[in-house]
Design an enzyme around this catalytic site. Structure first.
Site, short mmCIF file in Angstrom:
data_model
loop_
_atom_site.label_atom_id
_atom_site.label_comp_id
_atom_site.label_asym_id
_atom_site.label_seq_id
_atom_site.Cartn_x
_atom_site.Cartn_y
_atom_site.Cartn_z
N LYS A 193 -1.71 -3.29 1.37
CA LYS A 193 -1.27 -4.69 1.38
C LYS A 193 0.18 -4.86 1.86
O LYS A 193 0.51 -5.88 2.46
CB LYS A 193 -1.45 -5.32 0.00
CG LYS A 193 -2.93 -5.51 -0.36
CD LYS A 193 -3.09 -6.24 -1.68
CE LYS A 193 -4.56 -6.39 -2.03
NZ LYS A 193 -4.77 -7.19 -3.24
N ASP A 236 -4.77 -13.92 -3.16
CA ASP A 236 -5.01 -13.44 -4.52
C ASP A 236 -4.49 -14.41 -5.58
O ASP A 236 -5.13 -14.64 -6.61
CB ASP A 236 -4.33 -12.08 -4.74
CG ASP A 236 -5.05 -10.95 -4.04
OD1 ASP A 236 -6.28 -11.05 -3.84
OD2 ASP A 236 -4.38 -9.96 -3.69
#
Ligand code: ATR
Length: 266
Positions: free
Chosen positions: A66, A99
């Site tokens: 990420k 997220d």
């Protein structure tokens, strides 16, 4: 040819994302394929380059890439400060993080929790935690404490968000409204982090891990807290990525219910 999307990570074999996106695509009548790319640990950029060269339109990004996805992005959404979990390719490379919205939507819509003014403990200061701090603050939580084993990381993350405080696990005191476990301790089978005294009757204990009962959730339940895993967050972040790519938001309720039923049959 269908538009191509995928999840890139290492490992990715057990991911539910292809299943979720296939359900979304069918419900929204979108012609797309969603696959899995297990990139070598030192081969993230090369794998993304080759996916793009083959006409790929977008990627979801999971561990451990990420932060590299953030570096790879040419433009980054404000909410994806340090970590990117969604890439969109149309000419350039746009990086976003879904997220945080995923967690907030799961809590507020699926679980019916009003986050305004709530006292929140976020456990962990790695990529998973960084991805959700902004969204929780935007949802109007009242107080946020970030606890982490390595105190300097908690302090660095708290310092980027006015009003947020850093703490060690040992110096936490008093029960909270919401405790979010964003550590990876349970994933590697290490001893879990179990903060003492933070669960009260009515505390919501949220573990970002899904599909298993973790020591964190068991301890929360034993203390009278409402325990929930991260399956809803998984489905909600996927829906937000789908929205970014396709311009429409799929309905998540039926997909989450079906996925939960399937996992509980195992
Ligand atoms: P992720 O992207 O999953 O957040 P990460 O950036 O490696 O992965 O961060 C992992 C988080 O889990 C960190 O907050 C880490 O604490 P440290 O910063 O002190 O390393 C936390 N973590 C992992 N294993 C842990 C353990 N056994 N006990 C406590 N915290 C742990």
């Amino acid at each position: 040819m269908s538009d191509r999307y995928a999840l890139i990570g290492n490992p990715v074999a057990h991911s539910k994302s292809p299943w979720i996106h296939a359900r979304f695509a069918r419900a929204c009548r979108q012609d797309l394929e969603y696959g899995l790319i297990e990139a070598p640990l030192d081969g993230f950029a090369a794998a993304v380059d080759s996916f793009r060269a083959g006409g790929g339109k977008g990627l979801n990004v999971t561990l451990p890439f990420k932060e590299q996805a953030r570096q790879y992005s040419e433009r980054v959404a404000a909410r994806a400060a340090q970590v990117v979990n969604t890439l969109k390719f149309n000419g350039g490379v746009f990086g976003d993080n879904t997220d945080g919205v995923g967690l907030v939507r799961d809590l507020s819509i699926n679980m019916g929790v009003d986050l305004k003014g709530r006292r929140v403990l976020l456990m962990g200061a790695g990529g998973a935690a960084q991805g959700v701090v902004g969204a929780l603050l935007e949802a109007g939580v009242g107080q946020m404490v970030i606890a982490n084993r390595t105190m300097a990381r908690a302090e660095a993350l708290a310092a980027r968000h006015p009003g947020v405080r850093a703490s060690s696990y040992a110096s936490l005191s008093g029960s909270l409204d919401l405790v979010v476990n964003a550590t990876s301790s349970g994933l590697r089978g290490d001893a879990p982090v179990l903060p003492h005294g933070v669960f009260g009757l009515g505390t919501i204990a949220y573990d970002m891990v899904y599909g298993r009962d973790t020591p964190f959730l068991a301890a929360a339940r034993a203390a009278g807290a409402r325990a929930c895993d991260g399956l809803g967050m998984l489905v909600e972040q996927a829906a937000e990525s789908f929205l970014l790519w396709r311009g429409m938001r799929p309905e998540t309720g039926p997909v989450l219910a079906e996925l939960r039923a399937e996992l509980s049959r195992r």
